[in-house]
Design a protein around this motif. Sequence first.
Motif, PDB file in Angstrom:
ATOM      1  N   SER A 119      -4.260  10.677  -2.964  1.00  0.00           N
ATOM      2  CA  SER A 119      -4.901   9.337  -3.523  1.00  0.00           C
ATOM      3  C   SER A 119      -5.666   8.639  -2.610  1.00  0.00           C
ATOM      4  O   SER A 119      -5.968   9.156  -1.559  1.00  0.00           O
ATOM      5  CB  SER A 119      -3.546   8.376  -3.477  1.00  0.00           C
ATOM      6  OG  SER A 119      -2.349   8.852  -4.269  1.00  0.00           O
ATOM      7  N   CYS A 120      -6.524   7.823  -3.153  1.00  0.00           N
ATOM      8  CA  CYS A 120      -7.498   6.906  -2.280  1.00  0.00           C
ATOM      9  C   CYS A 120      -7.182   5.450  -2.021  1.00  0.00           C
ATOM     10  O   CYS A 120      -6.421   5.067  -3.056  1.00  0.00           O
ATOM     11  CB  CYS A 120      -8.807   7.225  -3.285  1.00  0.00           C
ATOM     12  SG  CYS A 120      -9.278   8.730  -3.462  1.00  0.00           S
ATOM     13  N   TRP A 121      -7.906   4.972  -1.019  1.00  0.00           N
ATOM     14  CA  TRP A 121      -7.574   3.532  -0.817  1.00  0.00           C
ATOM     15  C   TRP A 121      -9.002   2.976  -0.341  1.00  0.00           C
ATOM     16  O   TRP A 121      -9.648   3.774   0.270  1.00  0.00           O
ATOM     17  CB  TRP A 121      -6.594   3.390   0.440  1.00  0.00           C
ATOM     18  CG  TRP A 121      -5.254   3.521   0.218  1.00  0.00           C
ATOM     19  CD1 TRP A 121      -4.372   2.383  -0.042  1.00  0.00           C
ATOM     20  CD2 TRP A 121      -4.632   4.711   0.060  1.00  0.00           C
ATOM     21  NE1 TRP A 121      -2.914   2.991  -0.104  1.00  0.00           N
ATOM     22  CE2 TRP A 121      -3.068   4.348  -0.131  1.00  0.00           C
ATOM     23  CE3 TRP A 121      -4.746   5.937   0.375  1.00  0.00           C
ATOM     24  CZ2 TRP A 121      -1.923   5.160  -0.198  1.00  0.00           C
ATOM     25  CZ3 TRP A 121      -3.855   6.807   0.074  1.00  0.00           C
ATOM     26  CH2 TRP A 121      -2.337   6.722  -0.236  1.00  0.00           C
ATOM     27  N   HIS A 122      -9.161   1.646  -0.377  1.00  0.00           N
ATOM     28  CA  HIS A 122     -10.032   0.899   0.515  1.00  0.00           C
ATOM     29  C   HIS A 122      -9.841   1.095   1.644  1.00  0.00           C
ATOM     30  O   HIS A 122      -8.529   1.284   2.272  1.00  0.00           O
ATOM     31  CB  HIS A 122     -10.247  -0.394  -0.239  1.00  0.00           C
ATOM     32  CG  HIS A 122     -10.788  -0.521  -1.544  1.00  0.00           C
ATOM     33  ND1 HIS A 122      -9.944  -1.161  -2.579  1.00  0.00           N
ATOM     34  CD2 HIS A 122     -11.991  -0.537  -2.074  1.00  0.00           C
ATOM     35  CE1 HIS A 122     -10.668  -1.050  -3.770  1.00  0.00           C
ATOM     36  NE2 HIS A 122     -11.982  -0.852  -3.257  1.00  0.00           N
ATOM     37  N   GLU A 123     -10.664   1.054   2.662  1.00  0.00           N
ATOM     38  CA  GLU A 123     -10.356   1.227   3.937  1.00  0.00           C
ATOM     39  C   GLU A 123      -9.585   0.118   4.430  1.00  0.00           C
ATOM     40  O   GLU A 123      -8.709   0.140   5.305  1.00  0.00           O
ATOM     41  CB  GLU A 123     -11.824   1.303   4.954  1.00  0.00           C
ATOM     42  CG  GLU A 123     -11.380   1.358   6.316  1.00  0.00           C
ATOM     43  CD  GLU A 123     -12.756   1.517   7.167  1.00  0.00           C
ATOM     44  OE1 GLU A 123     -12.751   2.186   8.305  1.00  0.00           O
ATOM     45  OE2 GLU A 123     -13.804   1.203   6.585  1.00  0.00           O
ATOM     46  N   THR A 124      -9.722  -1.233   3.811  1.00  0.00           N
ATOM     47  CA  THR A 124      -9.123  -2.629   4.097  1.00  0.00           C
ATOM     48  C   THR A 124      -7.604  -2.489   3.862  1.00  0.00           C
ATOM     49  O   THR A 124      -6.733  -3.175   3.905  1.00  0.00           O
ATOM     50  CB  THR A 124      -9.792  -3.692   3.615  1.00  0.00           C
ATOM     51  OG1 THR A 124     -10.340  -3.633   2.376  1.00  0.00           O
ATOM     52  CG2 THR A 124     -11.198  -3.672   4.560  1.00  0.00           C
ATOM     53  N   CYS A 125      -7.520  -1.501   2.614  1.00  0.00           N
ATOM     54  CA  CYS A 125      -6.078  -1.615   2.053  1.00  0.00           C
ATOM     55  C   CYS A 125      -5.259  -0.503   2.644  1.00  0.00           C
ATOM     56  O   CYS A 125      -4.131  -0.571   2.217  1.00  0.00           O
ATOM     57  CB  CYS A 125      -6.450  -1.232   0.539  1.00  0.00           C
ATOM     58  SG  CYS A 125      -7.135  -2.444  -0.448  1.00  0.00           S
ATOM     59  N   PHE A 126      -5.781   0.332   3.154  1.00  0.00           N
ATOM     60  CA  PHE A 126      -5.106   1.331   3.721  1.00  0.00           C
ATOM     61  C   PHE A 126      -4.542   0.897   5.307  1.00  0.00           C
ATOM     62  O   PHE A 126      -4.901   1.276   6.453  1.00  0.00           O
ATOM     63  CB  PHE A 126      -6.001   2.673   3.975  1.00  0.00           C
ATOM     64  CG  PHE A 126      -5.203   3.908   4.348  1.00  0.00           C
ATOM     65  CD1 PHE A 126      -4.193   4.371   3.508  1.00  0.00           C
ATOM     66  CD2 PHE A 126      -5.214   4.800   5.861  1.00  0.00           C
ATOM     67  CE1 PHE A 126      -3.383   5.794   3.797  1.00  0.00           C
ATOM     68  CE2 PHE A 126      -4.615   5.847   5.971  1.00  0.00           C
ATOM     69  CZ  PHE A 126      -3.698   6.426   5.059  1.00  0.00           C
ATOM     70  N   VAL A 127      -3.424   0.441   5.328  1.00  0.00           N
ATOM     71  CA  VAL A 127      -2.767  -0.318   6.421  1.00  0.00           C
ATOM     72  C   VAL A 127      -1.369   0.023   6.726  1.00  0.00           C
ATOM     73  O   VAL A 127      -0.538   0.388   5.673  1.00  0.00           O
ATOM     74  CB  VAL A 127      -2.980  -2.010   6.398  1.00  0.00           C
ATOM     75  CG1 VAL A 127      -4.565  -2.401   6.127  1.00  0.00           C
ATOM     76  CG2 VAL A 127      -2.347  -2.450   5.152  1.00  0.00           C
ATOM     77  N   CYS A 128      -0.769  -0.523   7.829  1.00  0.00           N
ATOM     78  CA  CYS A 128       0.314  -0.062   8.315  1.00  0.00           C
ATOM     79  C   CYS A 128       1.191  -1.297   7.410  1.00  0.00           C
ATOM     80  O   CYS A 128       0.895  -2.455   7.304  1.00  0.00           O
ATOM     81  CB  CYS A 128       0.798  -0.347   9.362  1.00  0.00           C
ATOM     82  SG  CYS A 128       2.690  -0.637   9.857  1.00  0.00           S
ATOM     83  N   GLN A 129       2.284  -0.857   6.566  1.00  0.00           N
ATOM     84  CA  GLN A 129       3.060  -1.783   5.753  1.00  0.00           C
ATOM     85  C   GLN A 129       3.844  -2.923   6.494  1.00  0.00           C
ATOM     86  O   GLN A 129       4.071  -3.989   6.006  1.00  0.00           O
ATOM     87  CB  GLN A 129       4.313  -1.129   5.085  1.00  0.00           C
ATOM     88  CG  GLN A 129       5.145  -1.658   4.057  1.00  0.00           C
ATOM     89  CD  GLN A 129       4.378  -2.320   2.850  1.00  0.00           C
ATOM     90  OE1 GLN A 129       3.283  -1.960   2.389  1.00  0.00           O
ATOM     91  NE2 GLN A 129       4.962  -3.489   2.138  1.00  0.00           N
ATOM     92  N   TYR A 130       3.978  -2.648   7.761  1.00  0.00           N
ATOM     93  CA  TYR A 130       4.841  -3.620   8.536  1.00  0.00           C
ATOM     94  C   TYR A 130       3.753  -4.511   9.444  1.00  0.00           C
ATOM     95  O   TYR A 130       3.770  -5.839   9.323  1.00  0.00           O
ATOM     96  CB  TYR A 130       5.781  -2.990   9.316  1.00  0.00           C
ATOM     97  CG  TYR A 130       6.634  -3.852  10.203  1.00  0.00           C
ATOM     98  CD1 TYR A 130       7.683  -4.451   9.744  1.00  0.00           C
ATOM     99  CD2 TYR A 130       6.395  -3.946  11.815  1.00  0.00           C
ATOM    100  CE1 TYR A 130       8.510  -5.305  10.452  1.00  0.00           C
ATOM    101  CE2 TYR A 130       7.116  -5.166  12.470  1.00  0.00           C
ATOM    102  CZ  TYR A 130       8.127  -5.588  11.796  1.00  0.00           C
ATOM    103  OH  TYR A 130       9.053  -6.345  12.539  1.00  0.00           O
ATOM    104  N   CYS A 131       3.059  -4.056  10.025  1.00  0.00           N
ATOM    105  CA  CYS A 131       1.993  -4.886  10.780  1.00  0.00           C
ATOM    106  C   CYS A 131       0.581  -4.835  10.488  1.00  0.00           C
ATOM    107  O   CYS A 131       0.010  -6.017  10.799  1.00  0.00           O
ATOM    108  CB  CYS A 131       1.797  -4.260  12.351  1.00  0.00           C
ATOM    109  SG  CYS A 131       0.859  -2.790  12.163  1.00  0.00           S
TER     110      CYS A 131
END
Length: 246
Positions: A119-131
């Motif tokens: 799968s692909c993400w924007h760089e700004t969307c590919f983040v840790c779900q918690y922090c």
Amino acid sequence: MASNHCHYCMESLLGRRYAFREENSYCVTCYDGLFANSCEECKKPIECDAKDLAYKGRHWHEACFKCAKCNHSLVEKPFAAKDELLLCTQCYSNEYSSKCFHCQKVIMPGSRKMEFKGSCWHETCFVCQYCRQPLGTNPLITKDNENYCVPCFEKQFAHHCYSCKKMITTGGVTYHDQSWHKECFLCAGCKKQLSGQKFISKDDHPYCLDCFRKLYAKKCAACNKPITAELSGWRKETSGVPQGSI
């Protein structure tokens, strides 16, 4: 120097519009018939007094140079080619670019994207779900289709081994509601691994069957060997204590 006559039809050019090619003069009619490129869109000749827009050996009238999808002009605008069709960047993105797994919006050409497990993400969307900090290329752990940086995963979900206190990432053993690495869950007597082996608990400590017989089973006064019948009886009396394979 230009001639006063059309190089092809030889008619006089005095007082008439003409075009010049390879040191020869042509009347407009002859020039268009001999040299004009055919427009990819309307298939008509691109006359000498019209603007000829070219791309990879193909030619268009200025008014015909449009996006094949939305029909908007591509003159002096960025565009992309797909299967010999010209598309504005927005239409190209909508049709062919990847969509972000998180926000489901198109990842525009030229922008940085992150790829993980197909799968692909924007760089700004590919983040840790918690922090919510960007994961980038740092190590991560996935749980229930959500991605976590290692520190946040350890803080939220990880079990730690009762023996060595380190995080248990895979597998593990539960004994007396405590978590253990398989390699840390050892016989209290001989220290061999008990994972996958039968064992008996005594005073909250696990023992392999051999060690339990040697340490706690009564021995025959004649042969000095453990009395296994008594061992079996003890196990029945302690039926609520964990025994067997893990």
